[in-house]
Scaffold this motif. Structure first.
Motif, PDB file in Angstrom:
ATOM      1  N   GLN A 192     -18.004 -65.470 -17.097  1.00  0.00           N
ATOM      2  CA  GLN A 192     -18.673 -65.039 -18.677  1.00  0.00           C
ATOM      3  C   GLN A 192     -17.710 -64.191 -19.037  1.00  0.00           C
ATOM      4  N   LEU A 193     -16.684 -64.565 -19.903  1.00  0.00           N
ATOM      5  CA  LEU A 193     -15.372 -63.362 -19.985  1.00  0.00           C
ATOM      6  C   LEU A 193     -15.010 -63.759 -21.571  1.00  0.00           C
ATOM      7  N   PRO A 194     -15.558 -62.504 -22.959  1.00  0.00           N
ATOM      8  CA  PRO A 194     -15.526 -61.895 -23.922  1.00  0.00           C
ATOM      9  C   PRO A 194     -13.902 -62.464 -24.567  1.00  0.00           C
ATOM     10  N   THR A 195     -13.560 -63.334 -25.877  1.00  0.00           N
ATOM     11  CA  THR A 195     -11.782 -63.721 -25.903  1.00  0.00           C
ATOM     12  C   THR A 195     -10.841 -62.482 -25.229  1.00  0.00           C
ATOM     13  N   HIS A 196     -12.024 -61.236 -26.123  1.00  0.00           N
ATOM     14  CA  HIS A 196     -10.803 -59.829 -26.759  1.00  0.00           C
ATOM     15  C   HIS A 196      -9.865 -59.284 -24.764  1.00  0.00           C
ATOM     16  N   ILE A 197     -10.869 -59.860 -24.346  1.00  0.00           N
ATOM     17  CA  ILE A 197     -10.792 -59.403 -22.782  1.00  0.00           C
ATOM     18  C   ILE A 197      -9.929 -60.695 -21.601  1.00  0.00           C
ATOM     19  N   GLN A 198      -9.630 -61.318 -21.859  1.00  0.00           N
ATOM     20  CA  GLN A 198      -8.907 -62.516 -21.178  1.00  0.00           C
ATOM     21  C   GLN A 198      -8.040 -62.919 -20.930  1.00  0.00           C
TER      22      GLN A 198
END
Length: 310
Positions: free
Chosen positions: A287-293
């Motif tokens: 589970q990974l949000p775009t802003h820290i990928q």
């Protein structure tokens, strides 16, 4: 929420050759690296202790990476026998031209051709890479619109096809797809071993976002030990989601479907991961949000513009 194949992990004895090969073949770029060690990593890889270097490669897909592991102390020194009967073992790659790949001086020395054949309007080039993974590189009438070879899916051999399909559909919520002709490897061509001449197979293909996962069960083959996590070859896959609120219910769905956790889920209020094992395949839920990928080796994404007030 719809899980997307976001990572394909390879274990190699030749990290720089492996990285150079896939950057050239798929047009990927370096996107970072990290050292893997510690108690949690040892549990994931079923080792007493582990130390490895991990390299990330990325291409046009903003939520996909090729992860290349090099272990300092692998469990075994080779993994060339019975590759087709042990877990993840195949990459499906669509290419605009097979001839260009065969004749490329940077690719040809690091591929061992198995065969080349036509089947139902699709031409296949079956090769093994330097770590003995099978690559089914195919091309048909519509492939010529591509500008470079493109990864289309991953293949795995399982002992119980129906059980594995149930794990992925009930646990991850993946859907089944009609098996395309170019996702139908032929064991007789691949095995190169006459004792398998009478082997039959069953396959099912699952949709993982823009990719496919093909599961194949071969009948009447001898049982082989599951390869160690640190053996060379395809290590595992990761299926990814974005929203934090989706992680806990999906992880519980995996446990309810019969997956076994390899260790406790890791993460915080922003991103999370969990390693689970089905009957014969390991899968990571990311589970990974775009802003820290970008911190985890994925391409950096520009933030979406806020809508103008009406």
């Amino acid at each position: 929420m719809y899980p997307h194949l976001c990572q394909l992990a390879l274990t190699t004895k030749h990290p720089h050759l492996c990285s150079s090969f896939y950057k050239k073949l798929l047009g990927y770029q370096d996107s970072g690296e990290r050292t893997v060690r510690g108690i949690a990593a040892a549990r994931i890889f079923s080792c007493k202790k582990v130390r490895a270097q991990c390299y990330w490669l990325t291409g046009d897909d903003p939520f996909f990476q090729l992860e290349i592991f090099h272990f300092e102390q692998p469990h075994s020194t080779d993994n060339t026998e019975n590759m087709l009967t042990r877990g993840y073992n195949m990459l499906f790659i669509e290419a605009p031209s097979l001839d260009e790949i065969c004749q490329d001086p940077q690719l040809a020395p690091h591929m061992r051709q198995i065969c080349r054949y036509h089947d139902q309007g699709t031409e296949h080039l079956l090769v093994r890479d330097i770590d003995n993974n099978v690559l089914d590189i195919f091309s048909n009438a519509t492939s010529h619109t591509l500008t470079k070879p493109t990864l289309r899916g991953v293949g795995a051999t399982v002992n119980d096809l129906d059980r594995e399909v149930s794990h992925f559909t009930q646990g991850f919520g993946l859907s089944e797809s009609t098996v395309p002709s170019h996702f139908d490897p032929q064991f007789k061509r691949l095995s190169e071993q006459p004792q398998y001449s009478g082997v039959t197979q069953r396959s099912k293909t699952l949709v993982c976002g823009g990719y496919h996962l093909q599961l194949t069960q071969y009948n009447d083959t001898g049982a082989h030990h599951t390869k160690a996590q640190t053996d060379q070859g395809v290590l595992n896959i990761a299926l990814g989601i974005r929203a934090y609120d989706d992680f806990a219910p999906l992880y519980q769905s995996l446990l309810d479907a019969g997956y076994q956790p390899l260790c406790l889920p890791m993460g915080d209020a922003i991103s999370n991961s969990a390693y689970v094992h089905s009957a014969s395949l390991s899968v990571e839920l990311v589970q990974l949000p775009t802003h820290i990928q970008a911190m985890w080796g994925f391409p950096a994404l520009e933030p979406e513009p806020e809508p103008e007030p009406t």
